[in-house]
Write a protein that holds these residues in place. Structure first.
Motif, PDB file in Angstrom:
ATOM      1  N   PHE A  33       0.839  -1.199   0.000  1.00 29.06           N
ATOM      2  CA  PHE A  33       0.000   0.000   0.000  1.00 29.06           C
ATOM      3  C   PHE A  33       0.873   1.247   0.000  1.00 29.06           C
ATOM      4  N   GLU A  34       0.467   2.202  -0.800  1.00 28.15           N
ATOM      5  CA  GLU A  34       1.167   3.469  -0.939  1.00 28.15           C
ATOM      6  C   GLU A  34       0.201   4.594  -0.603  1.00 28.15           C
ATOM      7  N   MET A  35       0.609   5.446   0.309  1.00 30.28           N
ATOM      8  CA  MET A  35      -0.264   6.541   0.713  1.00 30.28           C
ATOM      9  C   MET A  35      -0.422   7.585  -0.385  1.00 30.28           C
ATOM     10  N   VAL A  36       0.551   7.603  -1.329  1.00 26.54           N
ATOM     11  CA  VAL A  36       0.472   8.526  -2.463  1.00 26.54           C
ATOM     12  C   VAL A  36       0.909   7.797  -3.722  1.00 26.54           C
ATOM     13  N   ASP A  37       0.510   8.306  -4.873  1.00 28.33           N
ATOM     14  CA  ASP A  37       0.980   7.799  -6.147  1.00 28.33           C
ATOM     15  C   ASP A  37       2.446   8.200  -6.318  1.00 28.33           C
ATOM     16  N   ALA A  38       3.323   7.228  -6.551  1.00 25.65           N
ATOM     17  CA  ALA A  38       4.768   7.471  -6.560  1.00 25.65           C
ATOM     18  C   ALA A  38       5.189   8.494  -7.608  1.00 25.65           C
ATOM     19  N   THR A  39       4.671   8.359  -8.812  1.00 26.73           N
ATOM     20  CA  THR A  39       5.075   9.272  -9.882  1.00 26.73           C
ATOM     21  C   THR A  39       4.661  10.706  -9.571  1.00 26.73           C
ATOM     22  N   GLN A  40       3.424  10.885  -9.146  1.00 25.83           N
ATOM     23  CA  GLN A  40       2.941  12.231  -8.844  1.00 25.83           C
ATOM     24  C   GLN A  40       3.677  12.834  -7.662  1.00 25.83           C
ATOM     25  N   HIS A  41       4.030  12.009  -6.694  1.00 25.40           N
ATOM     26  CA  HIS A  41       4.755  12.496  -5.514  1.00 25.40           C
ATOM     27  C   HIS A  41       6.116  13.052  -5.922  1.00 25.40           C
ATOM     28  N   GLY A  42       6.800  12.343  -6.804  1.00 23.09           N
ATOM     29  CA  GLY A  42       8.096  12.830  -7.283  1.00 23.09           C
ATOM     30  C   GLY A  42       7.963  14.120  -8.061  1.00 23.09           C
ATOM     31  N   ILE A  43       6.963  14.184  -8.931  1.00 23.04           N
ATOM     32  CA  ILE A  43       6.747  15.389  -9.740  1.00 23.04           C
ATOM     33  C   ILE A  43       6.408  16.588  -8.867  1.00 23.04           C
ATOM     34  N   THR A  44       5.557  16.371  -7.872  1.00 22.93           N
ATOM     35  CA  THR A  44       5.155  17.470  -6.977  1.00 22.93           C
ATOM     36  C   THR A  44       6.370  18.079  -6.286  1.00 22.93           C
ATOM     37  N   HIS A  45       7.296  17.226  -5.842  1.00 26.36           N
ATOM     38  CA  HIS A  45       8.509  17.738  -5.203  1.00 26.36           C
ATOM     39  C   HIS A  45       9.398  18.484  -6.206  1.00 26.36           C
ATOM     40  N   MET A  46       9.496  17.971  -7.424  1.00 26.69           N
ATOM     41  CA  MET A  46      10.340  18.633  -8.419  1.00 26.69           C
ATOM     42  C   MET A  46       9.791  20.000  -8.797  1.00 26.69           C
ATOM     43  N   VAL A  47       8.482  20.114  -8.937  1.00 21.27           N
ATOM     44  CA  VAL A  47       7.876  21.414  -9.267  1.00 21.27           C
ATOM     45  C   VAL A  47       8.210  22.440  -8.181  1.00 21.27           C
ATOM     46  N   LYS A  83      11.451   5.251  -7.503  1.00 15.19           N
ATOM     47  CA  LYS A  83      10.333   5.721  -8.343  1.00 15.19           C
ATOM     48  C   LYS A  83      10.092   7.209  -8.139  1.00 15.19           C
ATOM     49  N   TRP A  84      10.105   7.652  -6.876  1.00 16.59           N
ATOM     50  CA  TRP A  84       9.934   9.084  -6.616  1.00 16.59           C
ATOM     51  C   TRP A  84      11.024   9.883  -7.317  1.00 16.59           C
ATOM     52  N   ALA A  85      12.263   9.449  -7.082  1.00 15.20           N
ATOM     53  CA  ALA A  85      13.410  10.181  -7.618  1.00 15.20           C
ATOM     54  C   ALA A  85      13.406  10.189  -9.139  1.00 15.20           C
ATOM     55  N   ASP A  86      13.150   9.037  -9.753  1.00 11.67           N
ATOM     56  CA  ASP A  86      13.161   8.963 -11.216  1.00 11.67           C
ATOM     57  C   ASP A  86      12.052   9.819 -11.820  1.00 11.67           C
ATOM     58  N   ALA A  87      10.884   9.827 -11.177  1.00 15.60           N
ATOM     59  CA  ALA A  87       9.782  10.661 -11.677  1.00 15.60           C
ATOM     60  C   ALA A  87      10.166  12.137 -11.621  1.00 15.60           C
ATOM     61  N   ALA A  88      10.818  12.539 -10.521  1.00 16.39           N
ATOM     62  CA  ALA A  88      11.245  13.936 -10.365  1.00 16.39           C
ATOM     63  C   ALA A  88      12.295  14.301 -11.407  1.00 16.39           C
ATOM     64  N   ILE A  89      13.289  13.436 -11.570  1.00 17.00           N
ATOM     65  CA  ILE A  89      14.384  13.709 -12.516  1.00 17.00           C
ATOM     66  C   ILE A  89      13.859  13.762 -13.948  1.00 17.00           C
ATOM     67  N   ASN A  90      13.007  12.822 -14.309  1.00 11.99           N
ATOM     68  CA  ASN A  90      12.454  12.811 -15.673  1.00 11.99           C
ATOM     69  C   ASN A  90      11.619  14.060 -15.951  1.00 11.99           C
ATOM     70  N   TYR A  91      10.882  14.498 -14.940  1.00  6.93           N
ATOM     71  CA  TYR A  91      10.072  15.709 -15.106  1.00  6.93           C
ATOM     72  C   TYR A  91      10.973  16.928 -15.286  1.00  6.93           C
ATOM     73  N   GLN A  92      12.066  16.972 -14.530  1.00  8.09           N
ATOM     74  CA  GLN A  92      13.024  18.078 -14.672  1.00  8.09           C
ATOM     75  C   GLN A  92      13.601  18.133 -16.081  1.00  8.09           C
ATOM     76  N   LYS A  93      14.011  16.974 -16.589  1.00 15.67           N
ATOM     77  CA  LYS A  93      14.631  16.932 -17.912  1.00 15.67           C
ATOM     78  C   LYS A  93      13.665  17.403 -18.996  1.00 15.67           C
ATOM     79  N   GLU A  94      12.390  17.118 -18.795  1.00 15.55           N
ATOM     80  CA  GLU A  94      11.386  17.481 -19.794  1.00 15.55           C
ATOM     81  C   GLU A  94      10.944  18.941 -19.683  1.00 15.55           C
ATOM     82  N   HIS A  95      10.916  19.477 -18.464  1.00 18.92           N
ATOM     83  CA  HIS A  95      10.326  20.799 -18.264  1.00 18.92           C
ATOM     84  C   HIS A  95      11.306  21.896 -17.834  1.00 18.92           C
ATOM     85  N   TYR A  96      12.450  21.537 -17.289  1.00 16.47           N
ATOM     86  CA  TYR A  96      13.384  22.545 -16.783  1.00 16.47           C
ATOM     87  C   TYR A  96      14.781  22.293 -17.337  1.00 16.47           C
ATOM     88  N   PRO A  97      15.010  22.641 -18.595  1.00 17.63           N
ATOM     89  CA  PRO A  97      16.296  22.342 -19.247  1.00 17.63           C
ATOM     90  C   PRO A  97      17.503  23.069 -18.659  1.00 17.63           C
TER      91      PRO A  97
END
Length: 328
Positions: A125-139, A165-179
């Motif tokens: 069980f996960e209290m939050v969705d892993a991908t969204q949690h990583g993205i929220t922190h990166m934003v 998963k959190w970290a990879d979601a954050a890093i991938n979001y950065q690469k796509e949105h914050y060059p």
């Protein structure tokens, strides 16, 4: 007058009834990553309080260090005790596979937390969705860094799947949105150690004059990074974000050494361990869209045996005092 033999019979019947009741009581042990820190102390409080409400015998086992071998020993002990359910917050998912298989083969139900795709678990069980949690922190980190400069990522361990998963979601979001932001090196597996987080942050600050941010995952990662930044007088230059125990990090947030983060309530996570255990023991189905107290309306993936909630608390200056009052 009731004869002694009748009284003896009534007494024996009562004792047998009590014994049967005790035997029917669900017994559950929850093995966490490490004992004694604020995060897992709060989880233990949740386990105890919910177990008391539901008439379940549940307790937490906290190893002296974040060592997977210590978790294996703790699980072996629970198997020997013939508990009904074992809960685990794994330090290393793969290392635990053999011992969880032994639990499974012994007919013991296994619930894990923060370990998606864990083999030999009935549910994760996960209290939050892993991908969204990583993205929220990166934003949040990107906004603080004004979307430019170098940043580092800490995880509790390089073998904790959820942190990856959190970290990879954050890093991938950065690469796509914050060059104009750049990851320093690779992920650092120091987030469950205060000393290692402090040491790594000091090293990074010494080597990289363009370091502008640290995304620290792991209960001690933001605390260690925040202390190092504060001691160097870099609170206006380096943004530290990540999940942490409110009581432990409140002074660092007030000082500006930690800018914020997002967590679920570990006390509630402890309660959810017990609620799911009871459902499994009663044979209740866990289905997509159902409501589980503490998680809200959940997403359920039957293929991976994963239950996803999405209720978080912001660790900013405005919201933090409320969480501290809750004892977190």
């Amino acid at each position: 007058m009731i004869k002694k033999s009748v009284l003896a019979c009534l007494f024996a019947t009562a004792m047998l009834s009590l014994s049967a009741h005790a035997a029917d009581k669900i017994r559950m042990g929850v093995v966490v990553k490490v004992g004694g820190n604020a995060w897992f102390n709060a989880m233990e409080a949740g386990i105890k309080s919910e177990a008391a409400k539901r008439g379940i015998d549940a307790w937490q086992v906290g190893p002296t260090s974040a060592d997977p071998a210590l978790q294996v020993r703790a699980i072996e002990d629970l198997i020997a005790q013939k508990v009904d359910v074992i809960g685990v917050v794994p330090n290393d998912a793969r290392v635990l596979e053999p011992v969880l298989k032994r639990a499974h083969d012994a007919g013991i139900k296994v619930i894990v937390h923060e370990s998606p795709d864990q083999k030999y678990a009935d549910w994760d069980f996960e209290m939050v969705d892993a991908t969204q949690h990583g993205i929220t922190h990166m934003v949040a980190l990107a906004q603080c860094m004004k979307e430019k400069g170098d940043y580092a990522v800490y995880v509790g361990s390089l073998t904790v799947p959820l942190h990856q998963k959190w970290a990879d979601a954050a890093i991938n979001y950065q690469k796509e949105h914050y060059p104009n932001m750049h990851l320093v090196g690779d992920k650092f597996g120091v987030g469950e150690s205060l000393d290692d987080s402090i040491r790594t942050t000091n090293d990074l600050m010494s080597k990289d004059a363009n370091l502008k941010g640290i995304l620290a995952i792991g209960s001690q990662g933001p605390i260690g990074a925040g202390r190092a930044v504060l001691n160097r007088g870099k609170t206006d230059d380096i943004c530290v974000f990540g999940p942490f125990s409110p009581g432990q990090g409140a002074s660092l947030v007030k000082a500006g050494a930690i800018k914020g983060g997002f967590i679920w309530n570990p006390m509630v996570a402890g309660e959810v361990f017990v609620r799911i255990a009871e459902k499994l023991e009663k044979g209740e189905k866990i289905t997509d869209g159902m409501t589980i107290e503490g998680m809200g309306k959940v997403k359920v993936d039957d293929a991976t045996h994963t239950i996803l909630g999405n209720e978080t608390e912001s660790l900013d200056k405005a919201n933090l005092p409320k969480l501290v009052k809750m004892g977190l």
